[in-house]
Design an enzyme around this catalytic site. Structure first.
Site, mmCIF file in Angstrom:
data_model
loop_
_atom_site.group_PDB
_atom_site.id
_atom_site.type_symbol
_atom_site.label_atom_id
_atom_site.label_comp_id
_atom_site.label_asym_id
_atom_site.label_seq_id
_atom_site.Cartn_x
_atom_site.Cartn_y
_atom_site.Cartn_z
ATOM 1 N N VAL A 43 0.825 -1.217 0.000
ATOM 2 C CA VAL A 43 0.000 0.000 0.000
ATOM 3 C C VAL A 43 0.853 1.259 0.000
ATOM 4 C CG1 VAL A 43 -0.099 0.226 2.522
ATOM 5 C CG2 VAL A 43 -2.056 0.978 1.172
ATOM 6 N N LYS A 44 2.100 1.105 0.462
ATOM 7 C CA LYS A 44 2.942 2.282 0.686
ATOM 8 C C LYS A 44 3.360 2.981 -0.609
ATOM 9 C CE LYS A 44 3.282 2.173 5.185
ATOM 10 N NZ LYS A 44 3.421 3.271 6.126
#
Ligand SMILES: Cc1ncc(COP(=O)(O)O)c(C=O)c1O
Length: 456
Positions: A43-44
Site C-alpha cells: 500500500v505504501k
C-alpha cells in the site's frame, strides 16, 4: 494499445477480495483491500508517490536530489521506484529487527540502506528516527521524507485508497479495519469514508489494529502516553513508541491489540486457508477482526486492508524453525524428545576433564550457553555451569588456569527420549541446571531450564 507510461502509473486501483474461510464465524461480509497488487507489493507505493510529488511541487525536493527516510521497507520500496523513474537517489535507515529480505529488496532497487539498533530510545542518537534526521541535515540537496509526520502520507489515502473502497463497495462499507503504524492509512481512508458516509446519512466505524509493546490503544482510550507500555515486539509494520502526526485519533473508533504469536499464526493461516500470501500485519489485522466479532452484524460490510506481500517474511513467519524458536507453533510438548526438537540437529558442546577452565569459559561464550557436560575417555563424568564458576571464582581468582576436573560438578541426570515432561522438570533444580537425553545412538543431547521455560 493499453499500457502505462511507467511503473508509477500502475499504483492504486487494487482489487477488493472476499475472505471465505478464516472469517466464517463472523456474521457479515468481509472484504480485503488487497494492496500487494501495487508495483512495490504494498500500500505504501501510494503515499510514497504522493509525498514525492508534493515535495517536488513546493520545492523541498529538487532535481537530482537525495531522498532520505527511516523506513521498515515498504515505504522505502515505493520511494525507490519513484526515485528510479524520476531520477533521485535514495538513502534508507532501518531498524535491525526488520527482516533481512526487506533490506535486500531495498538494495535490489538501488537504494543505500543504513541499519540501526531497535532497542534504543527514539531520541537516542543511534535510533533510526535520529539517524535519518541527521543524514537529512548532513547530505547536500537532500530531502528528509518523515512519513510519520508528513501530511501527504494521509492525503494519499484520502485521495485514492478511501475513494476506491467507497466506489468498490458502492458506498455499502460499514466498517474499516486496518493495522496502524504511521497512521497514514487509517487516518486517510477513515476520514474519507466517514466524510462520504455522513454526506449520505450513513456511518462507517473505523478500527485500528495495535500490538503489545505499542502506545496507541491506551492513548486513544485514556489520553495517556504510557512509557511503561513500550517494549520490543516481533510484529512488523504496526504499533509505535511515538505518536506520529499522521495518526488522527478522532477518526478512529477503537483499537484492538493482537499478540505477536497470534499475528504470526494468522499470517500463516491466511496463506494456507485463503491462498493469500501476505505480510505479518495482514495476519494481525485478521486476528484483530475476529477479536472485534461482537461489533459486527449480519448486514455489515467490513473492509480490512492488507498492506504487503508474504515474500518479505519467508525467513520469519513462514519459517517453522523461526516460529518454533519463539514458541509460536502450537506443537504438543509432552516428552523429552519434544523439548530438544529445535536444537537436536546441533552438536552437543562439551569439554574434557583435563582442559583448563579458561577453555570451557571460552566455549560457553562462543556458543552462548550457560552449562555443559564434561567428558573423559570413558564418557560423561561431570558438569560445569555458570554458578559453579562464580562460586569457585569467589574463593580463587586464578580459577581460569585450573583444570576443569578440579571444579566440575556432578554429571547431569540422563533420561530416555520418551521420559515425560513432568519427570524431566522435576529433575531440574537450583543445584541441577540441566538433564541429558540418551539419543540411543551413543550420543546425548541437553535439556536446560531455558528449554523447559520455553515449553511453558
Ligand atoms: C507491513 C505494514 N503494515 C502496516 C503498516 C501501517 O500502515 P500505516 O503506516 O499507514 O499506519 C505499515 C507501515 O509501515 C507496513 O509496512
Amino acid at each position: 494499445m493499453n499500457y502505462a507510461e511507467n511503473i508509477l502509473e500502475t499504483i492504486g486501483n487494487t482489487p477488493l477480495v472476499k475472505l471465505n474461510t478464516l472469517t466464517k464465524e463472523l456474521p457479515c461480509l468481509v472484504l480485503s483491500k488487497y494492496e500487494t497488487f501495487n508495483p512495490g507489493n504494498s500500500v505504501k507505493d501510494r503515499m510514497a508517490l504522493q509525498m514525492i510529488e508534493d515535495a517536488e511541487a513546493d520545492g523541498r525536493l529538487q532535481p537530482g536530489g537525495t531522498i532520505i527516510e527511516g523506513t521498515s521497507g515498504n515505504t522505502g520500496m515505493g520511494l525507490a521506484l519513484a526515485g528510479i523513474v524520476k531520477g533521485y537517489k535514495c538513502i534508507f535507515v532501518m531498524a535491525d529487527k526488520q527482516s533481512k529480505e526487506k533490506i535486500d529488496i531495498l538494495r535490489a532497487v538501488g537504494a543505500e540502506v543504513v541499519v540501526c539498533p531497535t532497542n534504543v530510545e527514539p531520541n537516542d542518537p543511534r535510533s533510526y528516527y535520529s539517524v535519518s534526521k541527521r543524514l537529512g541535515e548532513e547530505t547536500p540537496n537532500s530531502w528528509y521524507v518523515n512519513q510519520y509526520d508528513n501530511p501527504s502520507n494521509c492525503k494519499a489515502h484520502f485521495l485514492s485508497t478511501g475513494p476506491e473502497i467507497w466506489e468498490q463497495t458502492e458506498g455499502k462499507v460499514t466498517h474499516f479495519v486496518v493495522g496502524v503504524g504511521t497512521g497514514g492509512t487509517i487516518s486517510g481512508v477513515g476520514s474519507y469514508l466517514k466524510m462520504r458516509a455522513k454526506q449520505e446519512g450513513k456511518t462507517v466505524k473505523v478500527w485500528g489494529i495495535d500490538t503489545y509493546g505499542s502506545v496507541f490503544k491506551k492513548y486513544h482510550e485514556t489520553g495517556i502516553f504510557d512509557e511503561n507500555e513500550i517494549y520490543p515486539y516481533i510484529t512488523e509494520g504496526i504499533g509505535e513508541d511515538i505518536l506520529p502526526k499522521n495518526v488522527n485519533f478522532s477518526v478512529i473508533d477503537g483499537f484492538t491489540k493482537v499478540t505477536d504469536k497470534d499475528a504470526a499464526i494468522y499470517t500463516q493461516r491466511l496463506a494456507k486457508e485463503e491462498g493469500m500470501f501476505l505480510g505479518n500485519s495482514a495476519g494481525a489485522a485478521v486476528k484483530g477482526l475476529l477479536q472485534l466479532k461482537e461489533h459486527f452484524s449480519k448486514d455489515d460490510v467490513v473492509v480490512v486492508l492488507f498492506h504487503d506481500h508474504g515474500s518479505r517474511y519467508v525467513g520469519k513467519m513462514f519459517n517453522n524453525d523461526w516460529m518454533r524458536d519463539r514458541g509460536f507453533l502450537d506443537e504438543e510438548i509432552t516428552i523429552a524428545s519434544d523439548l530438544i526438537k529445535n536444537h537436536d540437529n546441533k552438536h552437543l558442546v562439551t569439554a574434557q576433564t583435563e582442559e583448563l577452565v579458561a577453555h570451557a569459559i571460552e566455549r560457553m561464550k562462543t556458543h552462548k550457553i550457560s552449562q555443559m557436560p564434561i567428558k573423559d575417555a570413558n564418557g560423561i563424568v561431570g558438569s560445569l555451569d555458570e554458578s559453579d564458576l562464580l562460586y569457585h571464582f569467589m574463593s580463587d581468582k586464578n580459577i581460569a588456569n585450573k583444570t576443569i576436573k578440579e571444579i566440575m560438578g556432578k554429571p547431569y541426570p540422563i533420561v530416555k527420549k520418551q521420559t515425560k515432561l513432568e519427570e524431566v522438570s522435576k529433575l531440574i533444580s537450583k543445584a541441577n541446571t540441566a538433564v541429558l537425553v540418551d539419543l540411543e545412538n551413543g550420543n546425548h543431547h541437553i535439556i536446560t531450564k531455558y528449554d523447559i521455560i520455553s515449553a511453558i
